[in-house]
Enzyme design. Structure first.
Site, PDB file in Angstrom:
ATOM      1  N   SER A 571       0.845  -1.193   0.000  1.00 26.54           N
ATOM      2  CA  SER A 571       0.000   0.000   0.000  1.00 26.54           C
ATOM      3  C   SER A 571       0.886   1.251   0.000  1.00 26.54           C
ATOM      4  O   SER A 571       1.663   1.435  -0.937  1.00 26.54           O
ATOM      5  CB  SER A 571      -0.961  -0.034   1.194  1.00 26.54           C
ATOM      6  OG  SER A 571      -1.971   0.929   1.055  1.00 26.54           O
ATOM      7  N   ASP A 646      -8.687  -4.533  -6.561  1.00 22.69           N
ATOM      8  CA  ASP A 646      -8.349  -3.565  -5.512  1.00 22.69           C
ATOM      9  C   ASP A 646      -9.211  -2.312  -5.684  1.00 22.69           C
ATOM     10  O   ASP A 646      -9.147  -1.635  -6.706  1.00 22.69           O
ATOM     11  CB  ASP A 646      -6.861  -3.208  -5.612  1.00 22.69           C
ATOM     12  CG  ASP A 646      -6.346  -2.446  -4.391  1.00 22.69           C
ATOM     13  OD1 ASP A 646      -7.148  -1.765  -3.736  1.00 22.69           O
ATOM     14  OD2 ASP A 646      -5.139  -2.546  -4.101  1.00 22.69           O
ATOM     15  N   HIS A 678      -7.720  -5.007  -1.688  1.00 26.05           N
ATOM     16  CA  HIS A 678      -6.438  -4.371  -1.359  1.00 26.05           C
ATOM     17  C   HIS A 678      -5.533  -5.278  -0.522  1.00 26.05           C
ATOM     18  O   HIS A 678      -4.313  -5.185  -0.603  1.00 26.05           O
ATOM     19  CB  HIS A 678      -6.684  -3.056  -0.629  1.00 26.05           C
ATOM     20  CG  HIS A 678      -5.461  -2.209  -0.480  1.00 26.05           C
ATOM     21  ND1 HIS A 678      -4.630  -1.895  -1.537  1.00 26.05           N
ATOM     22  CD2 HIS A 678      -4.914  -1.595   0.611  1.00 26.05           C
ATOM     23  CE1 HIS A 678      -3.635  -1.134  -1.112  1.00 26.05           C
ATOM     24  NE2 HIS A 678      -3.790  -0.945   0.182  1.00 26.05           N
TER      25      HIS A 678
END
Length: 701
Positions: A571, A646, A678
């Site tokens: 991330s 995602d 995600h």
């Protein structure tokens, strides 16, 4: 052939990874405790016990078999576990139990069901224990079922584009839900989010015979955002009004709170630039605006994360949390907007407000006053401002306050202690140890966990790191080393919890002969406003400089093989991984970046604009941190991994970077997880961490 001794056992990813089939077997012992007023209750799957707070002695209240016998259980209502049982009424022997089909209150002394709902299993269930009314969403519409089970439909125009009663503003500003009951349970404040004007991001479900289009409303930085309004439903008169807050365009509404008499609603209103925050009150009956009680502005951003909380003994006063003096602290106000006093202060952070003790006129909080890596529990006297530390053991303490605020469950861990469970009186008397958990890894070969500090790139700020070394570490050898990085806001990687808060993948890597180094750079949480806001309008730049100070430190250690230095993150950490690989191409040999942001113009409005402003107002900043024009710098081996679906960092990021690499002639590797968002779920997480590990094994070791 000699057999491996117990202490020679090696970990598998199935044991270390939360998606693994053996993961729970290697977690520390715990007891699931909850409060029934000031009485302490322990629940597990099969049984429920009353716990003596002074001795820890347990008395059985009831069992799962007894409950199902009392309920005359059938397929319609069968309780499968008592672990999630709750006790909402301090003065009544009632336990709340539920399954996917129903929810009920059982008197465990008379064995009678005193109340049962008929609408469980809907979206966004929100039950109020006072009125026994439940708010829920069904078929995009918002409903309330009253205590008698009568269903009241509050909306008719709900759809994918008009969303009722659910979280808004993409869960920023501390928002986690979309319905808010008044204290008496007779009025319901709720969010209405119109996202019809927001562009669709074209997600695809590949699993049907013909792949299907499943668009996701995704407002990108600088583009049109959704519009939120707040309705108030009155169960007494079956009527809804909307707060007259003005034009909702480019505004955020958050941290809804009720007055104790249920007549007034308070909320924080924020402009789209997120630099002008106002606490405003509204009449819950008419929706009329009453007053602007507080205003806070900033040259960077203001981020309200907590609703105000009224003093239980004085409904004309409330506490408010703010970072306005540089650290998150507690302020006492009255409803006229007059600041009465600042209750906490200093170069440390109030991390959590657990609640109040009305008898002592005090607040119970968690704070890192003792040290940035340690979390202790404190009692703050509202009259005198005196602050008393309730916990004494070093490490990290998380508290859960009893209903009156007289006792607190203290869940504690320290670098060498997996878990302790205590119950403490908040008046300062000695507490009771209920559990000292054994090391669940005691039969395994364990790595060496260390913690230290270095100076940030500014030369003055302390940054804390964790280092994980192989169990048979030899200072005369040189080890391949992986820098694990997150680096972004609202997260930290190092604290004085068990193993210095280490992720289990680090243990797996140390077992394979690597050293793993983790540094919390400026921009991460729990160190104060200026520490967090140093990255404003230039995400990744200050963070990289701090991470490179970590690399400079590694260079001074004779056992670090600087020719075999890798980097990995997910991330924001994926963004940092690729940023480091491209900005320092001769330093990092191998990188694995998961779910990486590539260009912040493709990230969502609320988070992206808080830290970067818009692409129109900060074009230099966006250009500087974009990774697209740096694709040509790639020298080492880089693997990019993403969830194919995602909806947080949309696939446009990864795919655009791959395109930039094609044009630049550089060669990253790429892997996508179909159907995953995600973060990988279940066994896909085990597969993911095996893949990450194997990439370093193939190209770094």
């Amino acid at each position: 052939m000699s057999s491996m001794s117990a202490q020679d056992k090696l970990f598998t990813l199935e044991e270390l990874n939360f998606g693994g089939k053996d993961y729970h077997r290697l977690q520390h012992e715990n007891k699931w405790l909850t409060w029934w007023g000031d009485e302490l209750i322990r629940t597990d799957v099969e049984e429920c016990y009353l716990v003596d707070k002074k001795t820890g002695k347990e008395t059985k209240l009831f069992t799962l078999d007894e409950v199902n016998r009392w309920l005359k259980s059938d397929d319609m209502f069968h309780v499968r576990a008592l672990s999630s049982a709750s006790f909402p009424y301090p003065d009544q022997p009632l336990v709340a139990l539920g399954n996917k089909k129903s929810f009920l209150l059982l008197n465990f002394k008379t064995h009678e069901v005193v109340w049962q709902d008929s609408i469980s299993g809907q979206i966004a269930n929100d039950w109020n224990e006072v009125s026994k009314a439940t708010a829920y969403v069904k078929g995009h519409q918002l409903y309330v079922a009253d205590a008698k089970g009568t269903e009241h439909q509050l909306t008719t125009d709900g759809s994918r584009e008009i969303v009722y009663g659910q979280s808004v503003h993409r869960n920023e500003f501390g928002i986690q839900k979309g319905t808010f009951w008044s204290p008496d349970g007779m009025r319901l404040a709720f969010y209405r989010m119109d996202q019809s004007m927001v562009a669709d991001y074209p997600q695809v479900d590949i699993f049907p015979r013909e792949a299907t289009y499943e668009p996701d409303k995704y407002p990108m930085a600088g583009m049109t955002s959704h519009e939120v309004t707040i309705g108030v439903y009155d169960l007494n008169i079956d009527k809804t009004v909307y707060l007259k807050a003005g034009d909702p365009k480019d505004r955020y509404f958050t941290n809804i709170a009720w007055s104790t008499d249920a007549k007034t609603i308070y909320l924080f209103e924020l402009n789209r630039d997120q630099n002008d925050c106002r606490l405003v009150s509204y009449d819950a009956q008419t929706g009329n605006k009453l007053a602007e009680i507080y205003r806070e502005t900033s040259e960077k951003y203001v981020e309200p994360l907590h609703p105000i909380q009224f003093l239980p003994w004085d409904d004309s006063k409330f506490i408010m949390q703010s970072q306005r003096d540089g650290y998150n602290h507690i302020y006492l106000y009255n409803t006229n907007g007059q600041l009465l006093k600042q209750l906490t202060s200093g170069p440390w952070v109030v991390l959590n407000v657990l609640g109040f003790n009305a008898k002592q006129k005090s607040i119970i909080i968690e704070a890192n006053k003792y040290h940035p890596l340690h979390r202790q529990l404190y009692r703050v006297n509202i009259r005198s401002g005196k602050m008393t530390q309730l916990t004494s053991d070093d490490g990290v303490h998380h508290g859960e306050l009893s209903v009156s605020g007289s006792f607190v469950i203290d869940r504690h861990s320290a670098p060498t202690q997996p878990f302790n469970l205590n119950v403490l009186p908040v008046d300062g008397r000695k507490g009771t140890r209920l559990l000292t958990a054994e090391d669940p890894w005691k039969d395994y070969v364990q790595p060496i966990f260390e913690c230290g500090s270095i100076k940030a790139a500014d030369g003055t700020t302390d940054l804390f790191y964790r280092m994980v070394k192989p169990h048979d570490f030899d200072i005369t050898k040189k080890y391949p080393t992986v820098v694990y990085v997150y680096g972004g806001p609202h997260a930290h990687n190092v604290e004085a919890a068990w193993h210095w808060y280490s992720r289990s993948w680090e243990t797996y890597m140390a077992q394979k002969g690597y050293i793993v180094f983790i540094l919390d750079n400026r921009g991460s949480e729990n160190r104060g406003r200026d520490f967090e806001q140093a990255t404003f309008r230039q995400l990744g730049q200050i963070e990289m400089r701090d991470q490179m100070k970590g690399v400079e430190y590694l260079k001074t250690l004779p056992f670090i093989d600087m020719q075999r230095l890798g980097v990995h993150g997910w991330s924001f950490g994926g963004f940092m991984t690729i940023s480091l690989m491209l900005n320092y191409p001769d330093v990092f040999k191998v990188g694995v970046a998961g779910g990486p942001v590539i260009d912040w113009k493709w990230y969502e409005v609320m988070y992206g604009e808080r830290y970067m402003d818009t692409p129109e107002t900060n074009p230099e900043g966006y250009a500087k941190i974009s990774l697209l024009d740096k694709a040509k710098n790639l020298k080492g081996k880089l693997q990019i991994i993403t969830g194919y679906n995602d909806n947080t960092v949309v696939p446009q990021h990864c795919l655009s970077f791959l395109d930039a690499c094609v044009k630049a002639g550089t060669q990253p590797d790429f892997f996508a997880y179909p159907g995953e968002e995600h973060n990988m779920r279940g066994h896909a997480s085990v597969h993911l961490h095996e893949r990450i590990t194997q990439y370093f094994e193939d190209f770094l070791k």
